[in-house]
Motif scaffolding. Structure first.
Motif, PDB file in Angstrom:
ATOM      1  N   GLY A  26     -16.904   8.693  51.673  1.00  0.00           N
ATOM      2  CA  GLY A  26     -16.699   7.138  51.873  1.00  0.00           C
ATOM      3  C   GLY A  26     -17.919   6.507  51.308  1.00  0.00           C
ATOM      4  N   ALA A  27     -18.377   7.019  50.473  1.00  0.00           N
ATOM      5  CA  ALA A  27     -19.397   6.359  49.747  1.00  0.00           C
ATOM      6  C   ALA A  27     -18.436   5.471  48.261  1.00  0.00           C
ATOM      7  N   TYR A  28     -17.993   4.527  48.976  1.00  0.00           N
ATOM      8  CA  TYR A  28     -16.879   3.771  47.827  1.00  0.00           C
ATOM      9  C   TYR A  28     -18.011   2.828  46.802  1.00  0.00           C
ATOM     10  N   LYS A  29     -19.051   2.199  47.253  1.00  0.00           N
ATOM     11  CA  LYS A  29     -19.942   1.648  46.292  1.00  0.00           C
ATOM     12  C   LYS A  29     -20.456   2.665  45.585  1.00  0.00           C
ATOM     13  N   ASP A  30     -20.895   3.651  45.802  1.00  0.00           N
ATOM     14  CA  ASP A  30     -21.482   4.645  44.867  1.00  0.00           C
ATOM     15  C   ASP A  30     -20.453   4.999  43.683  1.00  0.00           C
ATOM     16  N   ALA A  31     -19.288   5.381  44.351  1.00  0.00           N
ATOM     17  CA  ALA A  31     -18.350   5.687  43.324  1.00  0.00           C
ATOM     18  C   ALA A  31     -17.977   4.705  42.199  1.00  0.00           C
ATOM     19  N   LEU A  32     -17.810   3.295  42.777  1.00  0.00           N
ATOM     20  CA  LEU A  32     -17.576   2.554  42.069  1.00  0.00           C
ATOM     21  C   LEU A  32     -18.750   1.963  41.141  1.00  0.00           C
ATOM     22  N   GLY A  33     -20.024   2.534  41.305  1.00  0.00           N
ATOM     23  CA  GLY A  33     -21.117   2.085  40.316  1.00  0.00           C
ATOM     24  C   GLY A  33     -20.879   3.070  39.673  1.00  0.00           C
ATOM     25  N   LEU A  34     -20.587   4.590  39.878  1.00  0.00           N
ATOM     26  CA  LEU A  34     -20.606   5.770  38.721  1.00  0.00           C
ATOM     27  C   LEU A  34     -19.583   5.219  37.929  1.00  0.00           C
TER      28      LEU A  34
ATOM     29  N   ASN B  57     -16.247  16.841  35.410  1.00  0.00           N
ATOM     30  CA  ASN B  57     -17.492  16.982  36.262  1.00  0.00           C
ATOM     31  C   ASN B  57     -17.537  15.404  37.023  1.00  0.00           C
ATOM     32  N   LYS B  58     -17.253  14.556  36.268  1.00  0.00           N
ATOM     33  CA  LYS B  58     -17.443  13.185  36.777  1.00  0.00           C
ATOM     34  C   LYS B  58     -16.378  13.002  37.781  1.00  0.00           C
ATOM     35  N   LEU B  59     -15.146  13.282  37.365  1.00  0.00           N
ATOM     36  CA  LEU B  59     -13.893  13.266  38.223  1.00  0.00           C
ATOM     37  C   LEU B  59     -14.283  13.758  39.649  1.00  0.00           C
ATOM     38  N   HIS B  60     -14.628  15.013  39.602  1.00  0.00           N
ATOM     39  CA  HIS B  60     -14.986  15.834  40.709  1.00  0.00           C
ATOM     40  C   HIS B  60     -16.035  14.826  41.686  1.00  0.00           C
ATOM     41  N   THR B  61     -16.994  14.455  41.130  1.00  0.00           N
ATOM     42  CA  THR B  61     -17.990  13.740  41.639  1.00  0.00           C
ATOM     43  C   THR B  61     -17.632  12.271  42.435  1.00  0.00           C
ATOM     44  N   ILE B  62     -16.874  11.550  41.490  1.00  0.00           N
ATOM     45  CA  ILE B  62     -16.082  10.412  42.036  1.00  0.00           C
ATOM     46  C   ILE B  62     -15.289  10.752  43.177  1.00  0.00           C
ATOM     47  N   ALA B  63     -14.549  12.014  43.002  1.00  0.00           N
ATOM     48  CA  ALA B  63     -13.645  12.279  44.276  1.00  0.00           C
ATOM     49  C   ALA B  63     -14.316  12.556  45.424  1.00  0.00           C
ATOM     50  N   GLY B  64     -15.505  13.148  45.127  1.00  0.00           N
ATOM     51  CA  GLY B  64     -16.294  13.602  46.390  1.00  0.00           C
ATOM     52  C   GLY B  64     -17.135  12.509  47.026  1.00  0.00           C
TER      53      GLY B  64
END
Length: 548
Positions: free
Chosen positions: A359-367, A347-354
């Motif tokens: 283009g929400a790279y900061k949010d991805a890095l934060g997660l 689930n987390k990988l799917h969220t990070i991929a989304g």
């Protein structure tokens, strides 16, 4: 090459018993016929001798011989022969000259003309005797007696009484006819009895042939010796009739010890088999102590109709059952851990991929940072507080399992579990701790739904290891608390429940630990507190790895 078929057991038994009956009947018939014939001949001979002695002692006969009164002697002998049903009665003087004879032409002639010894023993030795001879009147059984002069005792004559052998043979044939008729009936009854016995015997062995019984016996012995559980059986007298090698090894007995045929109280006085024999009540999965070993025992009475004819018992060391249960528990825990981690990280990988695609790279890095930080903090806590990898791995798996259920497993940061005894069985401890945490998670989820919390704290200070598990469930009623550690008791629905807390109780009894249960009034829920002494005090104590 065609296989030669053996004659069936029933046929063999009928033929064997029938042949034995025929042989016995023939032997008895021949012996009885011969004995009867000889007895009748002897009886007729003795009868002839008694009649001869009686006539020889008659005064009329003595007087007739002295006076040589042939008419009176012949008249008397003719009358006496008819009276005694004799073939003839012959009287002779001391020279064996006939004075009386059924054939007149024989009177005055010597008795030696048709008798080999002419009555020598009677005339010379003065003795009566019986003889079988062939004379003018045919073959006969003869009794001869001397005639004595009353005053001087001198032998003055001889009396010969004869009975026809044909008369004796007729009597023998009549008796033999009855005898052989009875023997024929006996033979027929014996053959019918052989058929009945063979049929009942065949039913008693369930219609099996001897070869089949021998094969089943070999299979039974091979099966007994291949079974890993110990097996002992006794008969109605308490005598051991069956025992396998596993039983001797499990009980710590010498495998060369002669056990079969001995009373069970001599070999295993605490077996409990005699009580089952007396009551007829089967016992299943009983935990007992045999020869200072804790075992799980099954005892089952053997019945023949309504009668109890014995008891069979199977048993195994309880440690073996515990090992199997622990291995299954560990496998299930590993599977749950992997499944929960796979599901969570998927689930987390799917969220990070989304997030990356958006283009929400900061949010991805934060997660990613949050996940790594949270996971690293838990791992750091476990490494510091619980250096034992087996227990730490169990807690990590339960933490992930809680997150998958939408719950939180909070481990007290002040927990410490570093002073674990080296002989404490880690698998059993993991099984016990895992059961308590799983029950707490289930109770919390049913009562609060998502975002519920289960708290775990551990300490090894002092002489005991203490584990506290708190949930946010509905609490446990007092009546349930009193029996919740019994096998099969559960508040869950469905089957295959009610064993976890029973395993907890078993481990605590073996180690000498205890557990308390209390309801939390303020926050709700319940608290399980587990106490394990660092030095085991229970009845069944595991051995150190170096000694096992």
């Amino acid at each position: 090459m065609p296989v030669k078929r053996r004659t069936k057991l029933k046929t063999r038994m009928i033929l064997t018993l029938g042949l034995v009956s025929v042989l016995q009947t023939v032997f008895i018939g021949v012996f009885a016929g011969y004995y009867l014939s000889e007895s009748l001949y002897n009886e007729i001979g003795q009868r002839a001798l008694m009649v001869a002695k009686t006539i020889a002692a008659s005064p009329a006969v003595i007087r007739g011989i002295q006076q040589r009164n042939l008419d009176d002697l012949n008249t008397l002998t003719h009358t006496l022969a008819q009276t005694n049903e004799a073939l003839f009665i012959v009287i002779g003087d001391h020279d064996a000259i006939r004075l009386a004879h059924p054939l007149p032409e024989r009177i005055g002639r010597s008795m030696a003309d048709d008798e080999g010894d002419y009555g020598r023993r009677a005339l010379v030795e003065g003795k009566g005797y019986v003889a079988r001879a062939l004379g003018n009147l045919g073959e006969s059984m003869r009794g001869k007696a001397p005639v004595f002069e009353p005053d001087s005792g001198a032998i003055i004559g001889i009396v010969s009484v004869g009975y026809s052998v044909s008369q004796v043979e007729t009597t023998v044939q009549r008796y033999n006819f009855v005898l052989y008729g009875v023997l024929g009936v006996v033979l027929l009854i014996s053959i019918l009895a052989a058929v009945v016995i063979a049929s009942r015997f065949k039913r008693a062995i369930f219609g099996l042939e001897p070869e089949e019984i021998a094969g089943l016996f070999q299979e039974r012995n091979a099966t007994l010796q291949s079974v890993r559980e110990g097996i002992i059986a006794i008969n109605r007298d308490g005598i051991i009739t069956t025992v396998n090698r596993a039983a001797l090894l499990t009980l710590g007995l010498d495998t060369e010890m002669p056990v079969l045929g001995r009373p069970i109280h001599e070999i295993l006085p605490e077996s409990g088999l005699m009580s089952v024999l007396a009551t007829g009540t089967p016992e299943f999965d009983r935990e007992v102590w045999l020869r200072n070993r804790q075992m799980v025992v099954n005892r089952l009475p053997m019945r023949q109709g309504t009668d109890i004819i014995g008891v069979v018992s199977s048993f195994r060391l309880r440690n073996e059952l515990d090992q199997v249960s622990q291995q299954l528990t560990r496998i299930q825990q590993y599977a749950d851990t992997l499944r929960s981690q796979t599901h969570e990280y998927s689930n987390k990988l799917h969220t990070i991929a989304g997030l990356i695609q958006l283009g929400a790279y900061k949010d991805a890095l934060g997660l990613i940072g949050s996940e790594v930080s949270s996971h690293q903090a838990l791992i750091h806590l476990l490494l510091e507080a619980v250096p034992d990898p087996i227990i730490a791995g169990c807690l990590l798996g339960k933490h992930n399992r809680a997150r998958e259920m939408g719950l939180h497993l909070d481990i007290d940061p002040d927990s410490q579990m570093t002073d674990l005894p080296h002989n404490l069985p880690r698998e059993q401890l993991v099984s016990v701790l895992g059961n308590l945490i799983d029950n707490a998670l289930e109770a919390t989820r049913r009562h609060t739904g998502a975002n519920g919390r289960v708290q775990l704290s551990m300490t090894d200070l002092g002489q005991e290891l203490i584990f506290e598990v708190e949930d946010q469930g509905p609490g446990i009623p007092l009546d349930v608390q009193n029996r919740m550690f019994e096998k099969g008791v559960t508040s869950k629905t469905g089957t295959h429940h009610g064993f976890g807390l029973h395993l907890v109780r078993q481990f605590l009894d073996s180690w000498g630990g205890s557990v308390t249960v209390e309801n939390l009034k303020a926050a709700g829920g319940s608290r399980f507190t587990l106490y394990l002494p660092k030095t085991p005090t229970g009845r069944s104590q595991p051995c150190p790895p170096s000694d096992c």
